[in-house]
Design a protein around this motif. Structure first.
Motif, mmCIF file in Angstrom:
data_model
loop_
_atom_site.group_PDB
_atom_site.id
_atom_site.type_symbol
_atom_site.label_atom_id
_atom_site.label_comp_id
_atom_site.label_asym_id
_atom_site.label_seq_id
_atom_site.Cartn_x
_atom_site.Cartn_y
_atom_site.Cartn_z
ATOM 1 N N GLN A 359 -30.721 -40.467 6.301
ATOM 2 C CA GLN A 359 -29.250 -40.434 6.395
ATOM 3 C C GLN A 359 -28.940 -38.988 5.973
ATOM 4 O OE1 GLN A 359 -27.122 -39.809 3.501
ATOM 5 N NE2 GLN A 359 -25.270 -40.868 3.580
ATOM 6 N N THR A 360 -29.558 -38.201 4.945
ATOM 7 C CA THR A 360 -29.361 -37.025 4.757
ATOM 8 C C THR A 360 -29.675 -36.132 5.726
ATOM 9 O OG1 THR A 360 -29.942 -37.334 2.353
ATOM 10 C CG2 THR A 360 -29.785 -35.098 2.991
ATOM 11 N N THR A 361 -30.627 -36.442 6.611
ATOM 12 C CA THR A 361 -31.026 -35.720 7.805
ATOM 13 C C THR A 361 -29.928 -35.581 8.721
ATOM 14 O OG1 THR A 361 -33.373 -35.979 7.327
ATOM 15 C CG2 THR A 361 -32.789 -35.165 9.536
ATOM 16 N N ILE A 362 -29.487 -36.873 9.081
ATOM 17 C CA ILE A 362 -28.458 -37.075 10.094
ATOM 18 C C ILE A 362 -27.188 -36.279 9.715
ATOM 19 C CG2 ILE A 362 -26.849 -38.746 11.210
ATOM 20 C CD1 ILE A 362 -29.110 -40.529 11.201
ATOM 21 N N LEU A 363 -26.849 -36.312 8.253
ATOM 22 C CA LEU A 363 -25.527 -35.627 7.958
ATOM 23 C C LEU A 363 -25.667 -34.103 8.097
ATOM 24 C CD1 LEU A 363 -24.179 -37.637 4.685
ATOM 25 C CD2 LEU A 363 -23.326 -37.205 7.165
ATOM 26 N N PHE A 364 -26.884 -33.749 7.641
ATOM 27 C CA PHE A 364 -27.211 -32.412 7.768
ATOM 28 C C PHE A 364 -27.036 -31.878 9.266
ATOM 29 C CE2 PHE A 364 -29.730 -28.324 8.054
ATOM 30 C CZ PHE A 364 -29.421 -27.906 6.893
ATOM 31 N N MET A 365 -27.464 -32.634 10.074
ATOM 32 C CA MET A 365 -27.281 -32.044 11.581
ATOM 33 C C MET A 365 -26.154 -32.130 12.065
ATOM 34 S SD MET A 365 -30.670 -34.094 13.003
ATOM 35 C CE MET A 365 -30.379 -33.753 14.826
ATOM 36 N N ILE A 366 -25.246 -33.185 11.635
ATOM 37 C CA ILE A 366 -23.734 -33.245 11.980
ATOM 38 C C ILE A 366 -23.194 -32.003 11.483
ATOM 39 C CG2 ILE A 366 -21.657 -34.411 11.771
ATOM 40 C CD1 ILE A 366 -23.597 -36.934 11.890
ATOM 41 N N ILE A 367 -23.350 -31.719 10.339
ATOM 42 C CA ILE A 367 -22.588 -30.685 9.690
ATOM 43 C C ILE A 367 -22.989 -29.267 10.203
ATOM 44 C CG2 ILE A 367 -22.319 -29.367 7.480
ATOM 45 C CD1 ILE A 367 -22.386 -32.006 6.085
ATOM 46 N N ALA A 368 -24.145 -29.143 10.639
ATOM 47 C CA ALA A 368 -24.605 -27.861 11.160
ATOM 48 C C ALA A 368 -23.993 -27.550 12.657
ATOM 49 C CB ALA A 368 -26.232 -28.037 11.327
ATOM 50 N N ARG A 369 -23.682 -28.562 13.279
ATOM 51 C CA ARG A 369 -23.151 -28.448 14.587
ATOM 52 C C ARG A 369 -21.816 -28.663 14.675
ATOM 53 N NH1 ARG A 369 -26.627 -32.489 18.561
ATOM 54 N NH2 ARG A 369 -25.396 -30.968 19.853
ATOM 55 N N THR A 370 -21.095 -28.742 13.436
ATOM 56 C CA THR A 370 -19.659 -28.941 13.448
ATOM 57 C C THR A 370 -18.980 -27.898 14.015
ATOM 58 O OG1 THR A 370 -19.636 -30.644 11.843
ATOM 59 C CG2 THR A 370 -17.795 -29.310 12.077
ATOM 60 N N LYS A 371 -17.840 -27.873 14.708
ATOM 61 C CA LYS A 371 -17.095 -26.743 15.124
ATOM 62 C C LYS A 371 -15.977 -26.711 14.375
ATOM 63 C CE LYS A 371 -18.317 -26.724 20.131
ATOM 64 N NZ LYS A 371 -19.743 -27.569 19.805
ATOM 65 N N TRP A 372 -15.748 -25.848 13.270
ATOM 66 C CA TRP A 372 -14.835 -25.911 12.199
ATOM 67 C C TRP A 372 -13.434 -25.679 12.517
ATOM 68 C CZ3 TRP A 372 -15.915 -28.482 8.124
ATOM 69 C CH2 TRP A 372 -17.488 -28.764 7.535
ATOM 70 N N HIS A 373 -13.460 -24.879 13.599
ATOM 71 C CA HIS A 373 -12.028 -24.250 13.938
ATOM 72 C C HIS A 373 -11.119 -25.704 14.551
ATOM 73 C CE1 HIS A 373 -14.658 -23.700 17.648
ATOM 74 N NE2 HIS A 373 -13.314 -24.125 18.316
ATOM 75 N N ILE A 374 -12.121 -26.411 15.360
ATOM 76 C CA ILE A 374 -11.595 -27.959 15.904
ATOM 77 C C ILE A 374 -11.156 -28.700 14.566
ATOM 78 C CG2 ILE A 374 -12.086 -29.790 17.318
ATOM 79 C CD1 ILE A 374 -14.043 -28.007 18.981
ATOM 80 N N GLU A 375 -11.960 -28.842 13.670
ATOM 81 C CA GLU A 375 -11.488 -29.627 12.423
ATOM 82 C C GLU A 375 -10.300 -29.148 11.910
ATOM 83 O OE1 GLU A 375 -13.155 -32.423 11.511
ATOM 84 O OE2 GLU A 375 -14.495 -32.199 13.119
ATOM 85 N N ALA A 376 -10.179 -27.748 11.711
ATOM 86 C CA ALA A 376 -9.011 -27.327 10.835
ATOM 87 C C ALA A 376 -7.552 -27.762 11.943
ATOM 88 C CB ALA A 376 -9.078 -25.714 11.012
ATOM 89 N N THR A 377 -7.873 -27.507 13.115
ATOM 90 C CA THR A 377 -6.514 -27.976 14.070
ATOM 91 C C THR A 377 -6.188 -29.587 13.821
ATOM 92 O OG1 THR A 377 -7.905 -28.332 15.918
ATOM 93 C CG2 THR A 377 -6.992 -26.092 15.722
ATOM 94 N N GLN A 378 -7.108 -30.227 13.520
ATOM 95 C CA GLN A 378 -7.238 -31.769 13.277
ATOM 96 C C GLN A 378 -6.492 -32.173 12.037
ATOM 97 O OE1 GLN A 378 -10.954 -33.367 14.349
ATOM 98 N NE2 GLN A 378 -10.695 -33.271 16.375
ATOM 99 N N ALA A 379 -6.720 -31.111 11.165
ATOM 100 C CA ALA A 379 -6.065 -31.449 9.575
ATOM 101 C C ALA A 379 -4.811 -31.960 9.566
ATOM 102 C CB ALA A 379 -6.560 -30.348 8.620
ATOM 103 N N GLU A 380 -3.610 -31.282 10.310
ATOM 104 C CA GLU A 380 -2.351 -31.474 10.267
ATOM 105 C C GLU A 380 -2.284 -33.016 10.936
ATOM 106 O OE1 GLU A 380 1.478 -31.351 9.475
ATOM 107 O OE2 GLU A 380 0.003 -29.878 8.708
ATOM 108 N N GLU A 381 -2.761 -33.455 12.042
ATOM 109 C CA GLU A 381 -2.724 -34.493 12.825
ATOM 110 C C GLU A 381 -3.112 -35.608 11.828
ATOM 111 O OE1 GLU A 381 -1.759 -37.262 15.404
ATOM 112 O OE2 GLU A 381 -1.163 -35.322 15.390
ATOM 113 N N ARG A 382 -4.192 -35.348 11.051
ATOM 114 C CA ARG A 382 -4.787 -36.275 10.356
ATOM 115 C C ARG A 382 -3.920 -36.705 9.225
ATOM 116 N NH1 ARG A 382 -9.135 -34.240 9.359
ATOM 117 N NH2 ARG A 382 -10.229 -35.028 10.775
ATOM 118 N N ILE A 383 -3.208 -35.811 8.471
ATOM 119 C CA ILE A 383 -2.293 -36.131 7.576
ATOM 120 C C ILE A 383 -1.119 -36.669 8.065
ATOM 121 C CG2 ILE A 383 -0.640 -35.038 5.993
ATOM 122 C CD1 ILE A 383 -2.246 -32.601 5.387
ATOM 123 N N ARG A 384 -0.677 -36.693 9.175
ATOM 124 C CA ARG A 384 0.438 -37.495 9.696
ATOM 125 C C ARG A 384 0.154 -38.654 10.139
ATOM 126 N NH1 ARG A 384 2.293 -39.360 14.385
ATOM 127 N NH2 ARG A 384 0.242 -38.540 15.270
#
Length: 399
Positions: A359-384
């Motif tokens: 489980q830790t290995t999979i999470l680590f790989m997901i986080i390592a490949r995350t495009k954080w600028h996309i996550e930032a643009t989704q934050a406002e939509e998630r709140i709404r």
């Protein structure tokens, strides 16, 4: 069920929408208290439930006597968790720390008086826990209404009952994710309870898990910190800062975990003696020392990665990962090692460790490949989407 609050409050703070925090917290109170009410029968019927999963009569009866008296703690957790996340999302932690420290001192003193000295037993321990938790809640509520949170807390409002459905969806995803992690330990204990001489095996596992939980508290602190930081930075549209906070937190927690690992390896034969003077139990717990050391260093990383997932709002995805790694791989392997290969508690722990590593290995790989600028643009939509829109009118005061 309160996990949604970590994501939504943190991102709301980052985006400067502090007026949403009090409503979010009240929604979480409603959901958590309703969940506590639903779970109450589990506390009431603990003995038959444990007997149904093949635990011994003595263990089941003692556990049932404790849980019956500990029901007020269940509702205390439901009140406490949203309060904590409300404060933590705004980085208001020192008052909470002082309150918890004072309550811990009172808790230890009362346990020493009523459990150790007067020998009132497990019922007294449960009641002391009830008192301590509600004391914390009272002190934190006084802090809430003290005037320190004028923007975030406007009093009780009927707005909390609106848009509950969307809030419940994220709460359920959070609950599934976190419960699958916490129930993993419970499943391990149940498996150990099915071994021959379960009292000895459970005693050894309990000693090791106590040390693991002590060290886990450090990484849980990092879990909360990185969850708040990631959600704040994403809500403020600072993707680079979110990524940097992940790197710093994971590295720091892992380093501390390595220090604890070395201590456990060196002192593995002495550590059980703090809990028991029974030679067989000391020996059984000592044999688990190397696995305990490996688990400690692993769990210095895993909770931090889970905190990143909560801060970013990935609860649903992580829930599926937990099901696969823990329940389709870890527990079956543990059962095979423990029962078929006759490795007993050692084998069950190995299975648990394999599931956690995966489980830790999979999470680590997901986080390592995350495009954080996309996550930032989704934050406002998630709140709404998940939090629901809140319309605050100037002529509408608190209820």
């Amino acid at each position: 069920m309160g996990g949604a609050l970590e994501t939504l409050c943190g991102q709301a703070v980052g985006s400067g929408k502090l007026q949403m925090l009090g409503i979010y917290m009240q929604r979480s109170w409603i959901i958590c208290l309703a969940t506590a009410l639903i779970l109450t029968p589990v506390y009431i019927f603990t003995p038959p439930i444990l007997k149904f999963v093949h635990q011994t009569k003595d263990i089941s009866e003692v556990a049932g006597r404790y849980t019956l008296w500990a029901i007020p703690q269940l509702f205390a957790y439901a009140v406490n968790f949203p309060l904590q996340k409300f404060f933590q999302s705004q980085s208001k932690v020192w008052v909470m720390t002082i309150i918890s420290g004072v309550a811990l001192g009172i808790h230890a003193l009362l346990n020493w008086i009523f459990v150790t000295k007067r020998g009132y037993g497990i019922v007294s321990a449960a009641n002391v826990g009830n008192f301590s938790w509600w004391l914390i809640n009272l002190a934190q509520f006084i802090y809430l209404v003290s005037g320190c949170f004028k923007e975030a807390w406007g009093g009780f409002s009927m707005e909390a009952f609106k848009n509950l459905a969307a809030f419940v969806k994220l709460s359920l995803a959070s609950a599934i994710m976190l419960c699958l992690e916490l129930w993993y330990y419970t499943a391990v204990i149940i498996l150990v309870g099915c071994l021959k001489n379960p009292e000895l095996a459970i005693g050894a596992i309990a000693i090791c898990m106590n040390y693991q939980i002590w060290t886990l508290m450090i990484s849980i602190g990092f879990n909360t910190a990185v969850s708040v930081r990631v959600s704040n930075e994403l809500g403020a549209n600072h993707p680079k800062a979110a990524r940097f906070s992940v790197i710093v937190t994971v590295s720091t927690s892992a380093f501390i975990g390595l220090i604890f690992m070395v201590i456990v390896i060196v002192e593995r034969k002495q550590l059980p003696k703090f809990f028991t003077d029974i030679p067989e139990l000391v020996r059984e717990a000592s044999e688990l020392g190397y696995l305990l050391a490996a688990t400690i260093v692993l769990y210095s990383i895993q909770p931090v990665l889970s905190g990143v997932a909560i801060g970013a709002g990935w609860q649903s995805m992580v829930a599926f990962i937990n099901i696969a790694c823990y329940y389709l791989i870890g527990l079956p392997i543990g059962a095979i090692f423990g029962f078929k290969l006759k490795l007993n508690a050692l084998g069950i722990w190995v299975g648990m460790l394999i599931g956690t590593i995966l489980q830790t290995t999979i999470l680590f790989m997901i986080i390592a490949r995350t495009k954080w600028h996309i996550e930032a643009t989704q934050a406002e939509e998630r709140i709404r989407l998940w939090g629901g829109q809140i319309e605050l009118h100037t002529n509408q005061g608190p209820v």
